[in-house]
Design an enzyme around this catalytic site. Structure first.
Site, mmCIF file in Angstrom:
data_model
loop_
_atom_site.group_PDB
_atom_site.id
_atom_site.type_symbol
_atom_site.label_atom_id
_atom_site.label_comp_id
_atom_site.label_asym_id
_atom_site.label_seq_id
_atom_site.Cartn_x
_atom_site.Cartn_y
_atom_site.Cartn_z
ATOM 1 N N ARG A 232 0.852 -1.186 0.000
ATOM 2 C CA ARG A 232 0.000 0.000 0.000
ATOM 3 C C ARG A 232 0.888 1.236 0.000
ATOM 4 O O ARG A 232 1.890 1.307 0.724
ATOM 5 C CB ARG A 232 -0.901 0.037 1.242
ATOM 6 C CG ARG A 232 -2.098 -0.895 1.184
ATOM 7 C CD ARG A 232 -3.114 -0.480 0.111
ATOM 8 N NE ARG A 232 -4.255 -1.362 0.033
ATOM 9 C CZ ARG A 232 -4.342 -2.460 -0.728
ATOM 10 N NH1 ARG A 232 -3.331 -2.817 -1.506
ATOM 11 N NH2 ARG A 232 -5.441 -3.184 -0.751
ATOM 12 N N GLU A 261 -2.880 7.343 -4.899
ATOM 13 C CA GLU A 261 -2.950 6.737 -6.241
ATOM 14 C C GLU A 261 -4.372 6.655 -6.797
ATOM 15 O O GLU A 261 -4.548 6.419 -7.990
ATOM 16 C CB GLU A 261 -2.344 5.332 -6.219
ATOM 17 C CG GLU A 261 -3.184 4.326 -5.423
ATOM 18 C CD GLU A 261 -2.601 2.916 -5.391
ATOM 19 O OE1 GLU A 261 -1.359 2.770 -5.436
ATOM 20 O OE2 GLU A 261 -3.394 1.965 -5.320
ATOM 21 N N HIS A 293 -0.255 -0.398 -9.567
ATOM 22 C CA HIS A 293 -0.940 -1.357 -8.696
ATOM 23 C C HIS A 293 -1.298 -2.610 -9.511
ATOM 24 O O HIS A 293 -2.452 -3.055 -9.537
ATOM 25 C CB HIS A 293 -2.193 -0.726 -8.078
ATOM 26 C CG HIS A 293 -2.532 -1.297 -6.736
ATOM 27 N ND1 HIS A 293 -2.962 -0.528 -5.677
ATOM 28 C CD2 HIS A 293 -2.497 -2.573 -6.268
ATOM 29 C CE1 HIS A 293 -3.183 -1.309 -4.630
ATOM 30 N NE2 HIS A 293 -2.902 -2.553 -4.963
ATOM 31 N N TYR A 296 -0.872 -7.747 -8.714
ATOM 32 C CA TYR A 296 -1.866 -8.837 -8.604
ATOM 33 C C TYR A 296 -2.345 -9.321 -9.967
ATOM 34 O O TYR A 296 -2.972 -10.371 -10.068
ATOM 35 C CB TYR A 296 -3.109 -8.327 -7.827
ATOM 36 C CG TYR A 296 -4.060 -7.544 -8.714
ATOM 37 C CD1 TYR A 296 -3.799 -6.221 -9.057
ATOM 38 C CD2 TYR A 296 -5.195 -8.136 -9.271
ATOM 39 C CE1 TYR A 296 -4.632 -5.509 -9.887
ATOM 40 C CE2 TYR A 296 -6.037 -7.429 -10.116
ATOM 41 C CZ TYR A 296 -5.755 -6.118 -10.422
ATOM 42 O OH TYR A 296 -6.578 -5.423 -11.267
HETATM 43 C C1 COI Z 1 -5.362 -6.207 -2.851
HETATM 44 O O1 COI Z 1 -5.899 -7.284 -3.162
HETATM 45 O O2 COI Z 1 -5.453 -5.750 -1.706
HETATM 46 C C2 COI Z 1 -4.616 -5.451 -3.862
HETATM 47 O O3 COI Z 1 -3.940 -4.523 -3.524
HETATM 48 C C3 COI Z 1 -4.763 -5.807 -5.292
HETATM 49 C C4 COI Z 1 -6.039 -5.294 -5.847
HETATM 50 C C5 COI Z 1 -5.851 -4.122 -6.733
HETATM 51 C C6 COI Z 1 -6.827 -6.384 -6.497
#
Ligand code: COI
Length: 327
Positions: A232, A261, A293, A296
């Site tokens: 984060r 962001e 970001h 993932y």
């Molecule tokens: C999360 O799963 O907490 C992430 O930071 C990724 C998200 C943008 C799917």
């Protein structure tokens, strides 16, 4: 039951939403917009709401409760964008999601190697057909001591993947786990900041972890050390990071997330002035890599995050029977 989905990415998410809405008997409504006070009425007439990363404040929760929304799920693992306390007071249920830790863990390892090998400069030179090797030699991952802050599923996954790639793995967490301990050595935060060549952040964002990387800790770091953040943005005091990079207190950073962001990541500013001053400064540094970001972002993660955030809505509303239940 009817579910209204905010932050919908029609290109990447449609097929999975369709598949799992069918499986869980949910009728869907969508918008690509993040939830806001202005558009919260879009969810009127629905039973559930699904979001991703965007803040859901008290005012929105109050309105959603008035509309009769039973539960809000987020497609993310992290849930610092939810006002948990207000939801609990209002009796509005919240849930998060989960997906295998590999995508983010693999991406973190990739960023570590990218900064060690100064790939940003190499790629930029290649783009203008400059194939000379006259920049400073890069460094070996095998010589690095890596500090992992946060040994949940992702931090543990990173430790597992790098234990044979680097010289030593040090780790910090308030709750230690045996699996992580088999890949490295738990120590205190100060030792990590003072001795590691790479410091990688994998802890959730909370009032306790906000700006865990601050001016004081950056000043402890070796001038050859780098920071990796795939967790984060607010874990790092961005202004302090910029100063540390400008004053060469540290050697670089690879950031998949950045404070403020929202409204920047997942948007296209090719033809625009980037409305984020700190990111503009960081993007101009040869030793900083930024991605939106995206750690993932694999097919597997997307499928799991959608499936689980929908399934959590139809499971019983308590932590014992619903692994994603928050309040
Ligand atoms: C999360 O799963 O907490 C992430 O930071 C990724 C998200 C943008 C799917």
């Amino acid at each position: 039951m009817k579910l209204f989905v905010y932050n919908f990415n029609s290109g990447q998410e449609s097929a999975f939403f369709e598949k799992y809405a069918n499986q869980f008997g949910l009728e869907l409504g969508f918008t690509s917009e993040p939830p806001s006070i202005e558009n919260i009425e879009l969810a009127n007439g629905y039973d559930y709401v699904n979001v991703m990363l965007s803040p859901v404040c008290k005012e929105m929760l109050v309105r959603l409760k008035e509309m009769g929304i039973k539960m809000i799920s987020t497609r993310t693992v992290g849930y610092d964008h939810f006002d948990l306390r207000s939801a609990k007071e209002l009796g509005l249920h919240l849930s998060n999601s989960s997906y295998p830790p590999d995508a983010v863990a693999e991406y973190s390892v990739m960023l570590m190697i990218m900064v060690c090998r100064n790939i940003k400069l190499m790629l930029e030179k290649g783009n203008i057909n400059d194939y000379s090797l006259n920049h400073l030699p890069t460094t070996n991952m095998s010589e690095k001591k890596v500090g992992i802050i946060g040994t949940g599923k992702i931090g543990t996954g990173v430790a597992k993947k790098i234990k044979n790639l680097c010289k030593e793995v040090l780790m910090y967490d308030i709750a230690q786990n045996d699996e992580a301990a088999s890949y490295g050595t738990y120590t205190d935060l100060e030792t990590i900041f003072k001795t590691c060549d790479i410091v990688s952040l994998h802890t959730p964002m909370s009032p306790e972890t906000k700006h865990i990387v601050n001016a004081e800790r950056l000043a402890m770091m070796r001038s050859s050390a780098v920071i990796i953040n795939t967790a984060r943005g607010s874990l790092i005091d961005t202004k302090a990071l910029i100063k540390a990079l400008q004053e060469k207190q540290i050697a670089g950073a690879a950031l998949d997330v950045i404070e403020g962001e929202e409204g920047i990541v997942f948007h296209d500013f090719k033809h625009d002035v980037l409305p984020h001053e700190s990111l503009s400064i960081l993007q101009n540094m040869p030793n900083v890599i930024f991605s939106p970001h995206a750690a993932y972002y694999t097919k597997t993660s997307i499928e799991h995050m959608i499936k689980n955030s929908l399934e959590s809505l139809v499971l019983p509303k308590n932590k014992e029977d619903n692994p994603w239940f928050l309040v």
